[in-house]
Design a protein around this motif. Structure first.
Motif, PDB file in Angstrom:
ATOM      1  N   PRO A  36       0.826  -1.211   0.000  1.00 25.51           N
ATOM      2  CA  PRO A  36       0.000   0.000   0.000  1.00 25.51           C
ATOM      3  C   PRO A  36       0.862   1.264   0.000  1.00 25.51           C
ATOM      4  O   PRO A  36       1.649   1.485   0.907  1.00 25.51           O
ATOM      5  N   ARG A  37       0.730   2.052  -1.039  1.00 23.61           N
ATOM      6  CA  ARG A  37       1.568   3.243  -1.142  1.00 23.61           C
ATOM      7  C   ARG A  37       0.901   4.353  -1.955  1.00 23.61           C
ATOM      8  O   ARG A  37       1.515   5.379  -2.214  1.00 23.61           O
ATOM      9  N   VAL A  38      -0.334   4.148  -2.365  1.00 22.29           N
ATOM     10  CA  VAL A  38      -1.004   5.127  -3.213  1.00 22.29           C
ATOM     11  C   VAL A  38      -2.326   5.533  -2.563  1.00 22.29           C
ATOM     12  O   VAL A  38      -3.071   4.693  -2.069  1.00 22.29           O
ATOM     13  N   THR A  39      -2.592   6.828  -2.565  1.00 15.85           N
ATOM     14  CA  THR A  39      -3.799   7.389  -1.960  1.00 15.85           C
ATOM     15  C   THR A  39      -4.467   8.311  -2.967  1.00 15.85           C
ATOM     16  O   THR A  39      -3.799   8.956  -3.773  1.00 15.85           O
ATOM     17  N   GLY A  40      -5.787   8.380  -2.917  1.00 16.66           N
ATOM     18  CA  GLY A  40      -6.518   9.314  -3.762  1.00 16.66           C
ATOM     19  C   GLY A  40      -7.811   9.726  -3.084  1.00 16.66           C
ATOM     20  O   GLY A  40      -8.240   9.120  -2.094  1.00 16.66           O
ATOM     21  N   VAL A  41      -8.434  10.769  -3.616  1.00 17.71           N
ATOM     22  CA  VAL A  41      -9.705  11.227  -3.060  1.00 17.71           C
ATOM     23  C   VAL A  41     -10.552  11.794  -4.184  1.00 17.71           C
ATOM     24  O   VAL A  41     -10.032  12.354  -5.155  1.00 17.71           O
ATOM     25  N   GLU A  42     -11.862  11.581  -4.086  1.00 22.20           N
ATOM     26  CA  GLU A  42     -12.828  12.151  -5.021  1.00 22.20           C
ATOM     27  C   GLU A  42     -13.794  12.985  -4.195  1.00 22.20           C
ATOM     28  O   GLU A  42     -14.475  12.463  -3.309  1.00 22.20           O
ATOM     29  N   LEU A  43     -13.824  14.279  -4.470  1.00 19.88           N
ATOM     30  CA  LEU A  43     -14.631  15.213  -3.686  1.00 19.88           C
ATOM     31  C   LEU A  43     -15.801  15.714  -4.512  1.00 19.88           C
ATOM     32  O   LEU A  43     -15.610  16.294  -5.582  1.00 19.88           O
ATOM     33  N   GLU A  44     -17.003  15.472  -4.025  1.00 23.41           N
ATOM     34  CA  GLU A  44     -18.214  15.991  -4.658  1.00 23.41           C
ATOM     35  C   GLU A  44     -18.704  17.191  -3.854  1.00 23.41           C
ATOM     36  O   GLU A  44     -18.656  17.201  -2.621  1.00 23.41           O
ATOM     37  N   TRP A  45     -19.193  18.203  -4.570  1.00 26.32           N
ATOM     38  CA  TRP A  45     -19.658  19.425  -3.933  1.00 26.32           C
ATOM     39  C   TRP A  45     -20.983  19.863  -4.546  1.00 26.32           C
ATOM     40  O   TRP A  45     -21.200  19.726  -5.754  1.00 26.32           O
ATOM     41  N   LEU A  46     -21.846  20.431  -3.720  1.00 25.13           N
ATOM     42  CA  LEU A  46     -23.005  21.155  -4.208  1.00 25.13           C
ATOM     43  C   LEU A  46     -22.558  22.575  -4.574  1.00 25.13           C
ATOM     44  O   LEU A  46     -21.621  23.111  -3.972  1.00 25.13           O
ATOM     45  N   ILE A  47     -23.214  23.172  -5.540  1.00 24.60           N
ATOM     46  CA  ILE A  47     -22.877  24.531  -5.982  1.00 24.60           C
ATOM     47  C   ILE A  47     -24.044  25.463  -5.651  1.00 24.60           C
ATOM     48  O   ILE A  47     -25.191  25.178  -6.011  1.00 24.60           O
ATOM     49  N   HIS A  48     -23.756  26.536  -4.952  1.00 20.55           N
ATOM     50  CA  HIS A  48     -24.777  27.509  -4.572  1.00 20.55           C
ATOM     51  C   HIS A  48     -24.241  28.920  -4.760  1.00 20.55           C
ATOM     52  O   HIS A  48     -23.039  29.121  -4.931  1.00 20.55           O
ATOM     53  N   GLU A  49     -25.142  29.890  -4.658  1.00 20.76           N
ATOM     54  CA  GLU A  49     -24.736  31.269  -4.490  1.00 20.76           C
ATOM     55  C   GLU A  49     -24.434  31.506  -3.014  1.00 20.76           C
ATOM     56  O   GLU A  49     -25.158  31.003  -2.149  1.00 20.76           O
ATOM     57  N   PRO A  50     -23.385  32.251  -2.682  1.00 20.15           N
ATOM     58  CA  PRO A  50     -23.122  32.560  -1.276  1.00 20.15           C
ATOM     59  C   PRO A  50     -24.326  33.282  -0.655  1.00 20.15           C
ATOM     60  O   PRO A  50     -24.911  34.173  -1.275  1.00 20.15           O
ATOM     61  N   HIS A  51     -24.688  32.826   0.556  1.00 22.85           N
ATOM     62  CA  HIS A  51     -25.762  33.458   1.327  1.00 22.85           C
ATOM     63  C   HIS A  51     -27.145  33.272   0.701  1.00 22.85           C
ATOM     64  O   HIS A  51     -28.125  33.831   1.202  1.00 22.85           O
ATOM     65  N   ARG A  52     -27.222  32.490  -0.372  1.00 22.24           N
ATOM     66  CA  ARG A  52     -28.533  32.181  -0.968  1.00 22.24           C
ATOM     67  C   ARG A  52     -28.569  30.688  -1.292  1.00 22.24           C
ATOM     68  O   ARG A  52     -28.868  30.266  -2.403  1.00 22.24           O
ATOM     69  N   LEU A  53     -28.244  29.897  -0.280  1.00 20.28           N
ATOM     70  CA  LEU A  53     -28.028  28.475  -0.498  1.00 20.28           C
ATOM     71  C   LEU A  53     -29.325  27.725  -0.819  1.00 20.28           C
ATOM     72  O   LEU A  53     -29.280  26.598  -1.312  1.00 20.28           O
ATOM     73  N   HIS A  54     -30.452  28.326  -0.510  1.00 24.26           N
ATOM     74  CA  HIS A  54     -31.726  27.641  -0.731  1.00 24.26           C
ATOM     75  C   HIS A  54     -32.242  27.822  -2.157  1.00 24.26           C
ATOM     76  O   HIS A  54     -33.235  27.193  -2.530  1.00 24.26           O
ATOM     77  N   LEU A  55     -31.569  28.663  -2.946  1.00 26.03           N
ATOM     78  CA  LEU A  55     -32.048  28.928  -4.300  1.00 26.03           C
ATOM     79  C   LEU A  55     -31.291  28.089  -5.326  1.00 26.03           C
ATOM     80  O   LEU A  55     -30.073  27.915  -5.214  1.00 26.03           O
ATOM     81  N   PRO A  56     -31.982  27.587  -6.342  1.00 24.85           N
ATOM     82  CA  PRO A  56     -31.276  26.827  -7.381  1.00 24.85           C
ATOM     83  C   PRO A  56     -30.441  27.743  -8.270  1.00 24.85           C
ATOM     84  O   PRO A  56     -30.753  28.920  -8.450  1.00 24.85           O
ATOM     85  N   VAL A  57     -29.371  27.192  -8.801  1.00 20.63           N
ATOM     86  CA  VAL A  57     -28.546  27.879  -9.789  1.00 20.63           C
ATOM     87  C   VAL A  57     -28.969  27.361 -11.162  1.00 20.63           C
ATOM     88  O   VAL A  57     -29.095  26.150 -11.368  1.00 20.63           O
ATOM     89  N   SER A  58     -29.187  28.232 -12.098  1.00 20.28           N
ATOM     90  CA  SER A  58     -29.715  27.821 -13.401  1.00 20.28           C
ATOM     91  C   SER A  58     -28.720  26.912 -14.122  1.00 20.28           C
ATOM     92  O   SER A  58     -27.502  27.070 -13.974  1.00 20.28           O
ATOM     93  N   PRO A  59     -29.223  25.970 -14.925  1.00 24.15           N
ATOM     94  CA  PRO A  59     -28.323  25.105 -15.687  1.00 24.15           C
ATOM     95  C   PRO A  59     -27.357  25.879 -16.570  1.00 24.15           C
ATOM     96  O   PRO A  59     -26.180  25.516 -16.670  1.00 24.15           O
ATOM     97  N   ALA A  60     -27.826  26.945 -17.206  1.00 29.85           N
ATOM     98  CA  ALA A  60     -26.941  27.720 -18.079  1.00 29.85           C
ATOM     99  C   ALA A  60     -25.797  28.340 -17.281  1.00 29.85           C
ATOM    100  O   ALA A  60     -24.644  28.365 -17.737  1.00 29.85           O
ATOM    101  N   ARG A  61     -26.103  28.792 -16.091  1.00 29.83           N
ATOM    102  CA  ARG A  61     -25.063  29.397 -15.263  1.00 29.83           C
ATOM    103  C   ARG A  61     -24.072  28.341 -14.780  1.00 29.83           C
ATOM    104  O   ARG A  61     -22.862  28.579 -14.714  1.00 29.83           O
ATOM    105  N   LEU A  62     -24.579  27.179 -14.423  1.00 26.59           N
ATOM    106  CA  LEU A  62     -23.685  26.093 -14.013  1.00 26.59           C
ATOM    107  C   LEU A  62     -22.776  25.672 -15.168  1.00 26.59           C
ATOM    108  O   LEU A  62     -21.571  25.452 -14.978  1.00 26.59           O
ATOM    109  N   GLU A  63     -23.351  25.544 -16.348  1.00 28.13           N
ATOM    110  CA  GLU A  63     -22.542  25.118 -17.498  1.00 28.13           C
ATOM    111  C   GLU A  63     -21.445  26.130 -17.801  1.00 28.13           C
ATOM    112  O   GLU A  63     -20.301  25.755 -18.120  1.00 28.13           O
ATOM    113  N   ALA A  64     -21.754  27.418 -17.672  1.00 29.33           N
ATOM    114  CA  ALA A  64     -20.739  28.446 -17.897  1.00 29.33           C
ATOM    115  C   ALA A  64     -19.647  28.365 -16.840  1.00 29.33           C
ATOM    116  O   ALA A  64     -18.449  28.529 -17.136  1.00 29.33           O
TER     117      ALA A  64
END
Length: 443
Positions: A36-64
């Protein structure tokens, strides 16, 4: 099949694979052993606007935003999940600190670029506010959604609303012992509920407390066992995983043209049955490889071990603690031995005879629901964190990493808490929940 037809078939689909060939192939690739000598990590994140976490981000904005991120000079691979979650997958690193340093540098670039777009990464195991909504419309995800929808809403929510810290470790040595692949395989499944409980960070869904500290884990448990379940731990790991993979349902049969034609979604057909019948067409090695990517057990053998049970973590550096603790408990021989002795008694609840396999077994569900308020899980977590803290300097961990693990142990583990409890403390309904809503997650 006439020879001419065989030649045409191979050119279009690749060489067909038989049942016995498929089982041998899976058995041969699932555990690649060595020191054993190799380590890795896969990090998944949700994407939000700061301070407006309850609102969806539009697909077009995410794609950009993702187009801008792909232009960055990153070491890690950037991918997008069906609901718009961002995944950052590290390259295999020769040490824990090499992995931490490379991913930290990448995340700094990603955060800066997103901040310029008025977006932020949010570390939560499940989106607390927004209903699942898919932004990627490709044949694979269309077929996955059709497959999952047959058994309820959990699959769609998993695809679109969940995020995790996935820790990747070498399979281990061929021989027995604390670093042997058989021991590491069993350790991963017995330690798994401890990690679920210690890092649970998703107690809310649709704005309500679900009754689970890790709603993400409950969602995974609600998916069909053939897709999300673990194989038996009572058999040799290679043989057990190969049998499990072939007996798992085929999620889809890919269209063989290069366009966007829909993929077939068979009902109740295992890969073994597909290989035996050869219908709707004989499966190929490529089909087998693709089938393995549709299996999502808590521990997935992909040559290395992929531990998939940890919720995405809060804060800029929260992901480092589960990575460091898990790496220490697997790759330091002394810590690995201590961890195994600690979690071995958990087998009675983690995989009792006749009970469903992880993640639906009693201990896995208790970990997702109760976190470290479960006395047995709290005791095991305390012992494992202590062993990891002792081992990290031997693995070359920096003072900052060691201090982060110690601080987490003091803030959460020693108090029988997890990040989900912080969210519940600040929620209007606190820890009160509706038992029927709690059960509904698993339906």
């Amino acid at each position: 099949m006439p020879e001419g037809d065989c030649t045409t078939y191979r050119a279009k689909y690749g060489t067909a694979v038989s049942e016995s060939e498929a089982e041998a192939l899976v058995s041969g690739i699932c555990f690649k052993t060595g020191p054993p000598r190799v380590t890795g990590v896969e990090l998944e994140w949700l994407i939000h606007e700061p301070h407006r976490l309850h609102l969806p981000v539009s697909p077009a904005r995410l794609e950009a935003a993702y187009a801008a991120l792909r232009a960055l000079p990153l070491h890690s691979l950037i991918t997008v999940e069906p609901g718009g979650q961002l995944e950052l997958s590290s390259l295999p690193a020769a040490s824990l600190m090499e992995c931490v340093s490379a991913v930290s540098a990448d995340l700094s670039l990603v955060r800066d670029r997103l901040a310029a777009l008025d977006l932020t990464l949010t570390g939560l195991g499940c989106d607390p506010w927004r209903p699942p909504s898919r932004i990627l419309h490709r044949p694979r995800y269309d077929a996955m959604e059709s497959y999952f929808d047959r058994s309820g809403p959990a699959g769609r929510r998993m695809m679109c609303s969940t995020a995790s810290v996935q820790i990747c470790l070498d399979a281990g040595h061929e021989e027995p012992g604390p670093l042997g692949y058989g021991r590491r395989w069993r350790l991963a499944h017995l330690l798994g509920p401890v990690l679920v409980a210690a890092f649970a960070n998703s107690p809310l869904q649709d704005g309500r407390y679900t009754g689970w500290r890790s709603t993400r884990q409950a969602v995974w448990a609600a998916i069909a066992p053939g897709t999300s379940g673990a194989p038996t731990l009572d058999a040799e790991p290679r043989a057990a995983w190969a049998r499990h993979a072939l007996d798992a349902p085929v999620m889809f049969v890919r269209s063989q043209d290069d366009g966007d034609a829909p993929w077939a979604v068979p009902e109740g057909m295992t890969f073994r049955a597909w290989a035996r019948s050869g219908a709707p067409r004989p499966p190929t090695r490529d089909d087998l490889d693709y089938h393995l990517t549709t299996l999502f057990p808590p521990v997935r053998p992909r040559g290395h071990l992929e531990l998939r049970m940890v919720d995405a973590q809060p804060g800029r550096h929260g992901w480092i603690v589960p990575l460091a603790v898990t790496s220490a408990l697997f790759d330091d021989p002394q810590a690995a031995e201590t961890a195994y002795r600690t979690v071995k008694p958990l087998a009675e609840r983690a995989c009792p005879p006749g009970a469903p396999a992880a993640p639906r077994s009693p201990l896995w569900l208790d970990a997702a629901r109760d976190g470290l308020t479960d006395p047995e899980l709290r005791e095991a977590a305390a012992a494992c964190f202590a062993a990891a803290a002792d081992a990290l300097p031997r693995l070359g961990a920096s003072a900052e990493v060691c201090e982060a693990v110690a601080a987490y142990a003091e803030r959460y583990v020693a108090r029988g808490r997890c990040p989900a409890d912080d969210l519940l403390d600040g929620h209007p309904h606190g820890h009160h929940h509706d038992p029927e809503h709690e059960k509904g997650i698993l339906r």
